[in-house]
Write a protein that holds these residues in place. Structure first.
Motif, PDB file in Angstrom:
ATOM      1  N   ASP A 212      42.721  46.412  44.468  1.00 46.11           N
ATOM      2  CA  ASP A 212      42.074  45.974  43.231  1.00 46.11           C
ATOM      3  C   ASP A 212      42.034  47.146  42.249  1.00 46.11           C
ATOM      4  OD1 ASP A 212      40.230  43.336  42.443  1.00 46.11           O
ATOM      5  OD2 ASP A 212      39.833  45.144  41.247  1.00 46.11           O
ATOM      6  N   THR A 213      42.253  46.806  40.969  1.00 46.01           N
ATOM      7  CA  THR A 213      42.284  47.834  39.932  1.00 46.01           C
ATOM      8  C   THR A 213      40.889  48.283  39.504  1.00 46.01           C
ATOM      9  OG1 THR A 213      42.447  45.994  38.384  1.00 46.01           O
ATOM     10  CG2 THR A 213      44.493  47.153  38.893  1.00 46.01           C
ATOM     11  N   THR A 214      39.856  47.537  39.880  1.00 46.15           N
ATOM     12  CA  THR A 214      38.499  47.865  39.429  1.00 46.15           C
ATOM     13  C   THR A 214      37.944  49.040  40.247  1.00 46.15           C
ATOM     14  OG1 THR A 214      38.215  45.483  39.163  1.00 46.15           O
ATOM     15  CG2 THR A 214      36.231  46.844  38.909  1.00 46.15           C
TER      16      THR A 214
ATOM     17  N   LYS B  41      54.191  43.081  36.586  1.00 45.69           N
ATOM     18  CA  LYS B  41      53.763  44.440  36.926  1.00 45.69           C
ATOM     19  C   LYS B  41      54.365  44.912  38.254  1.00 45.69           C
ATOM     20  CE  LYS B  41      49.178  44.930  37.314  1.00 45.69           C
ATOM     21  NZ  LYS B  41      47.800  45.231  37.010  1.00 45.69           N
TER      22      LYS B  41
ATOM     23  N   ASN C 262      45.265  33.666  39.325  1.00 44.32           N
ATOM     24  CA  ASN C 262      45.120  33.267  37.921  1.00 44.32           C
ATOM     25  C   ASN C 262      45.756  34.272  36.968  1.00 44.32           C
ATOM     26  OD1 ASN C 262      42.847  34.565  39.195  1.00 44.32           O
ATOM     27  ND2 ASN C 262      41.820  34.578  37.220  1.00 44.32           N
ATOM     28  N   TYR C 263      46.133  35.461  37.468  1.00 41.38           N
ATOM     29  CA  TYR C 263      46.874  36.435  36.656  1.00 41.38           C
ATOM     30  C   TYR C 263      48.315  36.527  37.164  1.00 41.38           C
ATOM     31  CZ  TYR C 263      42.365  37.954  34.894  1.00 41.38           C
ATOM     32  OH  TYR C 263      41.133  37.999  34.292  1.00 41.38           O
TER      33      TYR C 263
ATOM     34  N   TYR D  72      32.294  28.542  43.938  1.00 41.85           N
ATOM     35  CA  TYR D  72      31.574  29.650  44.571  1.00 41.85           C
ATOM     36  C   TYR D  72      30.220  29.825  43.912  1.00 41.85           C
ATOM     37  CZ  TYR D  72      33.695  32.685  40.895  1.00 41.85           C
ATOM     38  OH  TYR D  72      34.110  33.257  39.716  1.00 41.85           O
TER      39      TYR D  72
ATOM     40  N   TYR E 290      31.987  42.257  37.863  1.00 38.99           N
ATOM     41  CA  TYR E 290      33.132  41.748  37.096  1.00 38.99           C
ATOM     42  C   TYR E 290      33.118  42.227  35.636  1.00 38.99           C
ATOM     43  CZ  TYR E 290      36.408  38.762  34.776  1.00 38.99           C
ATOM     44  OH  TYR E 290      37.451  38.321  34.004  1.00 38.99           O
TER      45      TYR E 290
ATOM     46  N   LYS F 168      35.160  48.465  42.822  1.00 36.57           N
ATOM     47  CA  LYS F 168      35.415  47.666  44.032  1.00 36.57           C
ATOM     48  C   LYS F 168      36.145  48.496  45.085  1.00 36.57           C
ATOM     49  CE  LYS F 168      35.678  43.207  41.588  1.00 36.57           C
ATOM     50  NZ  LYS F 168      36.478  42.006  41.311  1.00 36.57           N
TER      51      LYS F 168
ATOM     52  N   THR G 109      39.138  39.321  44.201  1.00 41.83           N
ATOM     53  CA  THR G 109      38.464  38.358  43.325  1.00 41.83           C
ATOM     54  C   THR G 109      37.336  37.642  44.070  1.00 41.83           C
ATOM     55  OG1 THR G 109      40.053  36.704  44.029  1.00 41.83           O
ATOM     56  CG2 THR G 109      40.579  37.878  42.028  1.00 41.83           C
ATOM     57  N   SER G 110      36.410  37.113  43.304  1.00 43.80           N
ATOM     58  CA  SER G 110      35.363  36.280  43.912  1.00 43.80           C
ATOM     59  C   SER G 110      36.019  35.094  44.591  1.00 43.80           C
ATOM     60  CB  SER G 110      34.377  35.743  42.879  1.00 43.80           C
ATOM     61  OG  SER G 110      34.472  36.393  41.677  1.00 43.80           O
ATOM     62  N   LYS G 111      37.061  34.596  43.926  1.00 37.26           N
ATOM     63  CA  LYS G 111      37.742  33.415  44.465  1.00 37.26           C
ATOM     64  C   LYS G 111      38.279  33.690  45.870  1.00 37.26           C
ATOM     65  CE  LYS G 111      40.322  33.027  40.648  1.00 37.26           C
ATOM     66  NZ  LYS G 111      39.585  33.854  39.691  1.00 37.26           N
TER      67      LYS G 111
END
Ligand code: TYD
Length: 397
Positions: A331-333, A376, A368-369, A204, A65, A336, A309-311
């Motif tokens: 995912d944007t990361t 977007k 959450n975003y 979590y 993260y 990942k 997400t972890s969630k």
């Protein structure tokens, strides 16, 4: 008094334990899992996991993260850093859990000090020139820092204190390093927001505790710290930023403390029954989400997940939602992408690849975003694409 269990989210993998292709193909590979259960302590009102995962397993040199991964969080840290600089004018700022330096970078290198157990992130602040301790926060480290730099004017920790199983001694170590008129500011997901939003995915492995202010007052008081102000933040699904001081400091206590605590008593956060009722709502949420996804799938719709997400690891594993219902997760990361969601092994892809014209529904793992995502993804919405969320109840947006 011991912890009394109120919610069992079943056998879960590590929420950030993304699985790579080689592991999937390796017959020897066995994923670590543990029983994720939350409990309530009737003597200090603290909500904690019944079983903690060893922090060394969670916060290692491959921690995924990045705090600076979203514009929302970059703006968030810039704003609080500027306030600290202008209002508190600290000679030294110590950040515990400094991640990739998204907060500290707003301070000169002779002001900021970083503590970060994840080696990949500690390297970033070290290379940027900040004194960096690639360690967990302990009283020994507090002593070392105090010996080297003297006492500290501002200690800051974002989404870190709730990660620490033995959080009482961690507060004690902060009190030890803090100057007599110093300020310790920390922010973590707010327990009342989790309850109101039915956001059981806040529970979590990394969240050893979910804090109410009522519980924090007990913990801080035992460590000679007192809360003097509370901000209510929208980040991470609803967080509290808690400003504390040494108990003997005469900094005035602001009205936000009393009204936040009164509000928590109004919500009965000191009663175990509040949490058993929440557990009933969680089981209902699971039934409704699975039914909705199955119905859409039976109607031939293509569903993906939005945000690895972890969630969402918790949701997919608790509800047993796998690649049969959700084709992929975007995912944007970069780290990942190409990996698989822990436990359920849904493939993770870049948004450019996953959010294509064939997608009908996207389950909001990064709820959450929500605002940032809806803005977007205007093109997806304009062509009839829809988001699904479970917050605060299961629905199509
Ligand atoms: P975050 O909600 O901070 O999560 P966690 O539950 O892991 O603590 O993580 C947000 C994740 O969502 C992160 O991996 C980046 C991803 N993301 C997107 O893919 N697209 C987006 O537009 C946003 C805002 C986040």
């Amino acid at each position: 008094m011991s912890l009394l269990e109120f919610l069992n989210l079943g056998e879960q993998p590590l929420a950030n334990g993304f699985v790579c292709q080689e592991q999937l193909n390796d017959p020897e590979f066995t994923e670590f899992t543990f029983n994720l259960q939350a409990g309530f302590n009737e003597s200090n009102y603290l909500v904690s996991l019944m079983e903690f995962v060893d922090p060394a397993r969670l916060f290692d040199d491959q921690y995924a993260y990045h705090s600076s991964g979203s514009q929302t969080m970059r703006d968030h840290f810039k704003k609080i850093a500027e306030w600290i600089r202008q209002s508190l004018r600290p000679r030294r700022v110590l950040e515990i859990g400094s991640n990739d330096g998204v907060f500290l970078r707003h301070f000169p290198t002779d002001v900021g000090i970083a503590v970060e157990p994840c080696g990949n992130f500690a390297e970033i602040t070290r290379e940027a020139g900040y004194p960096t301790y690639n360690e967990f926060w302990t009283i020994d480290l507090a002593n070392e820092i105090r010996d080297r730099f003297g006492t500290i004017d501002v200690v800051y920790a974002a989404n870190c204190m709730c990660h620490i199983p033995k959080v009482g001694p961690a507060f004690g170590a902060i009190e030890h390093v803090l100057a007599d008129d110093g300020v310790f500011i920390f922010e973590d997901p707010a327990l009342d927001k989790m309850l109101v939003k039915n956001a059981y995915d806040q529970i979590y492995d990394e969240h050893a505790h979910l804090f109410s202010v009522i519980a924090l007052q007990h913990l801080l008081d035992r460590n000679d710290l007192a809360i003097w102000c509370i901000d209510h933040l929208s980040v991470h699904g609803g967080s509290h930023r808690v400003y504390t001081k040494k108990i003997l400091s005469n900094r005035p206590i602001e009205a936000s403390v009393d009204w936040t605590i009164a509000d928590e008593f109004d919500q009965s956060l000191e009663c175990r029954s509040t949490f058993t009722k929440f557990a009933q709502r969680v089981r209902k949420s699971r039934r409704e989400l699975v039914e909705l996804l199955q119905r859409l799938k039976n109607d031939g719709k293509k569903i993906i997940g939005y945000g690895a997400t972890s969630k969402s690891t918790i949701i997919y594993n608790y509800c047993q939602i796998g690649p049969d219902l959700i084709d992929c997760v975007t995912d944007t990361t970069p780290g990942k992408q190409g990996m698989y969601m822990p436990g359920v092994h849904i493939p993770i892809v870049a948004p450019e690849e996953g959010m294509n014209a064939s997608v009908d529904y996207a389950f909001l793992g990064a709820w959450n975003y929500g605002q940032e995502v809806l803005k977007k993804e205007a093109a997806f919405l304009n062509r009839g694409g829809k988001f699904i969320t479970h917050v605060p109840h299961v629905r199509i947006i």
